[in-house]
Design a protein around this motif. Structure first.
Motif, PDB file in Angstrom:
ATOM      1  N   GLY A 177      99.662 -56.647  98.658  1.00 24.10           N
ATOM      2  CA  GLY A 177     100.893 -55.913  99.296  1.00 24.10           C
ATOM      3  C   GLY A 177     101.490 -54.814  98.164  1.00 24.10           C
ATOM      4  O   GLY A 177     101.819 -53.711  98.682  1.00 24.10           O
ATOM      5  N   VAL A 178     101.316 -54.967  96.908  1.00 24.34           N
ATOM      6  CA  VAL A 178     101.834 -53.731  95.972  1.00 24.34           C
ATOM      7  C   VAL A 178     100.758 -52.486  96.150  1.00 24.34           C
ATOM      8  O   VAL A 178     101.343 -51.404  96.497  1.00 24.34           O
ATOM      9  N   ALA A 179      99.416 -52.760  96.413  1.00 21.81           N
ATOM     10  CA  ALA A 179      98.494 -51.747  96.530  1.00 21.81           C
ATOM     11  C   ALA A 179      98.719 -50.949  98.040  1.00 21.81           C
ATOM     12  O   ALA A 179      98.666 -49.765  98.188  1.00 21.81           O
ATOM     13  N   ALA A 333     113.486 -59.989 103.135  1.00 16.09           N
ATOM     14  CA  ALA A 333     112.992 -58.957 102.739  1.00 16.09           C
ATOM     15  C   ALA A 333     112.778 -57.527 103.878  1.00 16.09           C
ATOM     16  O   ALA A 333     112.996 -56.555 103.727  1.00 16.09           O
ATOM     17  N   VAL A 334     112.670 -58.121 105.261  1.00 13.73           N
ATOM     18  CA  VAL A 334     112.762 -57.162 106.275  1.00 13.73           C
ATOM     19  C   VAL A 334     114.118 -56.610 106.205  1.00 13.73           C
ATOM     20  O   VAL A 334     114.402 -55.444 106.339  1.00 13.73           O
ATOM     21  N   LEU A 335     115.296 -57.541 106.193  1.00 18.37           N
ATOM     22  CA  LEU A 335     116.516 -56.966 105.977  1.00 18.37           C
ATOM     23  C   LEU A 335     116.851 -56.071 104.888  1.00 18.37           C
ATOM     24  O   LEU A 335     117.515 -55.197 104.998  1.00 18.37           O
ATOM     25  N   MET A 437     103.496 -64.061 103.439  1.00 19.42           N
ATOM     26  CA  MET A 437     104.657 -63.611 102.837  1.00 19.42           C
ATOM     27  C   MET A 437     104.721 -62.924 101.607  1.00 19.42           C
ATOM     28  O   MET A 437     105.619 -61.720 101.408  1.00 19.42           O
ATOM     29  N   PRO A 438     103.723 -63.336 100.660  1.00 13.92           N
ATOM     30  CA  PRO A 438     103.609 -62.521  99.462  1.00 13.92           C
ATOM     31  C   PRO A 438     103.197 -61.159  99.530  1.00 13.92           C
ATOM     32  O   PRO A 438     103.608 -60.092  98.862  1.00 13.92           O
ATOM     33  N   VAL A 439     102.503 -60.557 100.808  1.00 12.70           N
ATOM     34  CA  VAL A 439     102.054 -59.376 101.199  1.00 12.70           C
ATOM     35  C   VAL A 439     103.331 -58.755 101.405  1.00 12.70           C
ATOM     36  O   VAL A 439     103.315 -57.328 100.895  1.00 12.70           O
ATOM     37  N   LEU A 440     104.056 -59.082 102.218  1.00 11.76           N
ATOM     38  CA  LEU A 440     105.359 -58.346 102.526  1.00 11.76           C
ATOM     39  C   LEU A 440     106.277 -58.149 101.260  1.00 11.76           C
ATOM     40  O   LEU A 440     106.864 -57.077 101.275  1.00 11.76           O
ATOM     41  N   LEU A 441     106.539 -58.967 100.617  1.00  5.77           N
ATOM     42  CA  LEU A 441     107.320 -58.953  99.515  1.00  5.77           C
ATOM     43  C   LEU A 441     106.617 -57.875  98.470  1.00  5.77           C
ATOM     44  O   LEU A 441     107.518 -57.092  97.981  1.00  5.77           O
ATOM     45  N   GLY A 442     105.364 -58.051  98.056  1.00  4.15           N
ATOM     46  CA  GLY A 442     104.753 -56.927  97.490  1.00  4.15           C
ATOM     47  C   GLY A 442     104.845 -55.555  97.915  1.00  4.15           C
ATOM     48  O   GLY A 442     104.962 -54.377  97.252  1.00  4.15           O
ATOM     49  N   PHE A 443     104.709 -55.483  99.301  1.00  3.63           N
ATOM     50  CA  PHE A 443     104.724 -54.124  99.793  1.00  3.63           C
ATOM     51  C   PHE A 443     106.321 -53.578  99.995  1.00  3.63           C
ATOM     52  O   PHE A 443     106.279 -52.248  99.418  1.00  3.63           O
TER      53      PHE A 443
END
Length: 499
Positions: A177-179, A333-335, A437-443
Motif C-alpha cells: 500500500g505504501v508503494a 481511512a476512506v473518510l 485493509m492494510p493496503v488501503l491504510l498504507g496507501f
C-alpha cells in the motif's frame, strides 16, 4: 471549559441545521440498506458515494459518509438474524445465535435487542470521542515531524500485525500500500516517479478507484454464482413480540455493558475495526457464561455483546482519526481521504481550526443513532423484501454504479480500468488470504509518512537519530517494535524449534 460548551453549541447548531439533518438521514438510511444487503459493505458504499460529495459542504459530506458507516452496523444484523447471511463482515458473529433465535420464532425479539444494544454501544463510545479526542489532540499539538512519522508507523504496524491471519502477509500488504502511494509526482522535486510513462498516473492512483476495486468489485467477483437465501416468514410483528421479558433483560444488560467496553477499547486502536471487537466480545461472553453450551443455539448474550461491541468500535475509531489523523479502521481511512479531498488536513489542528466541523460531526453521531433506533425495527418488512432481489440483478447494477462513480470523480476512463484491475487483485488476495485493509491504510498514510520523514531529516540535518532523540517519538518506535516482536517471535521460535 467555556470554550468547550461554546464549541458543543456550535456543533449542535450545525448538526441540527436543515442540511445537517437531511444528509444525516440520507447517510444512516443508505447505511442501513447497505448493511442489510449481503456482500456490499460500508466501504464499497462510502467509496461509491465519495464522488457525489465533491459539491457538498465538507461537514455535510462527512456527516453523510459517517452515517453510512455506523448505519451499516445496525442493518448488518438484520440479514444475519433473518437469513443467516451477514450483511457486513462484523455481523457474521451475530449469525451464530441470531439465526437460531429466528428459527425459534424470536426474530422480532432478536432484532429489537440488537437495535437497543447498538444504540447503547454507540452512545458510550460517542462520549469517549467527545472526552478523549480533544485531549489527545492538545497533546499532539506538541508533535514535530519525527513524532508524526513514528505514530503513523505505529498505526501501520498495528494494522498489519493485528489483522486476522498471518502477520507476515499483513505487513507485506502495508508495504504494498505504501508503494502504491508513492506512484505519481514527487512533492519536493515535481518529478514523475513509478508511473512507467503513463500520464494518467501523474497524480497517482485514485483513492476511490483503489477502495472500490479492492473491496467493492472484489466482493462482487467473490459472490458470483452465490445462492440467495429464502426469506423467512415472520408473520405479524408487534411491540409485545419485540419487548424482552424481565428475565431476558437480566440476561442481556451485563453482556451489553461488557461488549460496549471491549468495543470502545478495541475501536480506539488503529487498524483493528469492529470485526475484531465483536469477535472478542463474543469470546469473552462465552468464557464468562455459566451455560456456554447455549451459545450457537440462540443465546441472547451471543447477540447482545457483539452488537454492542461492533457499534462502539465504529464510533471509537474516530478517536485516533480526528485527534491524530490516524485511521482506526479501513472505512474511517476512506473518510480520512474524503477530508483530504475536500482540502481539510486531518490531525490535531482539526479541532481548533475546524471546530464547527468536528463538533458538528460528533453531535450528528447522536442524531444519527437516534434516527437508526427509530427507523431500524419498523422497516424490517422492507429490508426482507430488498433481500429477495436476486443476486444476478443486484450485482450488475452495483458494478455499473461503481464504474459511474469512479468515472465521475475525475472524468477519466483510465480510472475504470484501474478499479477493475484492483478488483481482480482484491479477489486474488482473498483467495490467498492476503488482507486488503492494510493496503488501503498504507496507501493513505504512506505519502504523509514520507513527507514527515523527509521534513524530520531536513530539520535534523540528515541525522537519522533525530527519531530516537525525541522521547515521544522514541516511545512510539518502541511500542512499534513491541508489536512486531509479539507478532513474529512466536512463529520464529516454532520454526527454529522445528529445525
Amino acid at each position: 471549559m467555556s470554550d468547550f460548551y461554546a464549541h458543543i453549541a456550535l456543533g449542535v447548531a450545525k448538526a441540527l441545521s436543515v442540511e445537517g439533518l437531511f444528509f444525516c438521514f440520507v447517510g444512516v438510511t443508505v447505511g442501513t440498506i447497505v448493511g442489510v444487503l449481503p456482500g456490499i459493505g460500508p466501504l464499497a458504499a462510502i467509496s461509491l458515494a465519495l464522488p457525489m460529495t465533491y459539491y457538498l459542504d465538507p461537514t455535510a459530506a462527512l456527516i453523510m459518509l459517517a452515517g453510512i458507516f455506523y448505519g451499516a452496523q445496525y442493518g448488518g444484523s438484520t440479514a444475519s438474524i433473518l437469513l443467516n447471511l451477514p450483511g457486513t463482515a462484523t455481523a457474521a458473529i451475530t449469525c451464530l445465535d441470531g439465526y437460531p433465535l429466528a428459527k425459534q420464532g424470536k426474530a422480532p425479539l432478536a432484532l429489537f435487542v440488537t437495535a437497543v444494544n447498538s444504540f447503547v454501544g454507540s452512545s458510550f463510545a460517542i462520549v469517549l470521542v467527545m472526552g478523549f479526542a480533544p485531549v489527545i489532540a492538545e497533546l499532539a499539538l506538541e508533535f514535530s515531524s519525527a513524532e508524526y512519522f513514528s505514530v503513523m508507523l505505529l498505526g501501520l504496524i498495528a494494522a498489519s500485525t493485528m489483522t486476522v491471519g498471518s502477520p507476515f502477509k499483513g505487513l507485506a500488504m502495508v508495504v504494498f500500500g505504501v508503494a502504491l502511494g508513492l506512484v505519481g509526482t514527487d512533492v519536493n522535486t515535481g518529478m514523475f516517479r513509478f508511473n512507467f510513462g503513463i500520464l494518467q498516473l501523474a497524480d497517482g492512483f485514485s483513492l476511490v478507484a483503489l477502495a472500490m476495486g479492492l473491496f467493492g468489485v472484489a466482493e462482487i467477483i467473490a459472490n458470483i454464482g452465490g445462492v440467495q437465501g429464502k426469506p423467512m416468514a415472520l408473520g405479524r410483528i408487534g411491540f409485545r413480540t419485540m419487548w424482552p421479558k424481565r428475565h431476558e433483560w437480566k440476561r442481556i444488560w451485563k453482556p451489553t455493558l461488557r461488549g460496549t467496553v471491549i468495543g470502545s477499547f478495541v475501536g480506539a486502536l488503529p487498524g483493528t475495526g469492529p470485526g475484531i471487537a465483536s469477535l472478542m466480545a463474543y469470546a469473552a461472553e462465552k468464557r464468562l457464561s455459566k451455560t456456554p453450551e447455549e451459545f450457537g443455539k440462540g443465546a441472547l448474550e451471543g447477540i447482545s455483546a457483539p452488537e454492542a461491541a461492533n457499534n462502539a468500535s465504529v464510533q471509537a475509531a474516530f478517536i485516533p482519526t480526528l485527534s491524530l489523523g490516524i485511521p482506526g479502521d479501513a472505512v474511517v481511512a476512506v473518510l480520512l481521504g474524503a477530508m483530504i479531498l475536500h482540502g481539510i488536513t486531518p490531525g490535531p489542528n482539526l479541532i481548533n481550526d475546524q471546530p464547527e466541523m468536528f463538533w458538528g460531526l460528533i453531535i450528528s453521531f447522536w442524531i444519527g443513532n437516534l434516527m437508526l433506533l427509530v427507523l431500524n425495527i419498523p422497516l424490517i418488512g422492507l429490508w426482507v423484501r430488498l433481500l429477495s432481489i436476486p443476486y444476478h440483478l443486484l450485482y450488475p447494477a452495483i458494478l455499473v454504479f461503481i464504474c459511474v462513480g469512479v468515472y465521475s470523480s475525475d472524468n477519466n476512463v483510465f480510472d475504470i480500468f484501474v478499479v477493475l484491475g484492483f478488483g481482480v487483485l482484491g479477489y486474488l488476495m482473498r483467495i490467498f488470504d492476503y488482507p486488503a485493509m492494510p493496503v488501503l491504510l498504507g496507501f493513505i498514510l504512506g505519502p504523509l509518512m514520507e513527507e514527515h520523514f523527509r521534513r524530520a531529516l531536513l530539520l535534523g540535518r540528515g541525522d537519522i537519530t533525530t527519531f530516537i532523540d525525541r522521547p515521544i517519538s522514541l516511545a512510539f518506535l518502541l511500542v512499534s517494535a513491541a508489536f512486531l516482536s509479539a507478532a513474529f517471535l512466536p512463529g520464529l521460535r516454532k520454526r527454529f524449534a522445528g529445525n
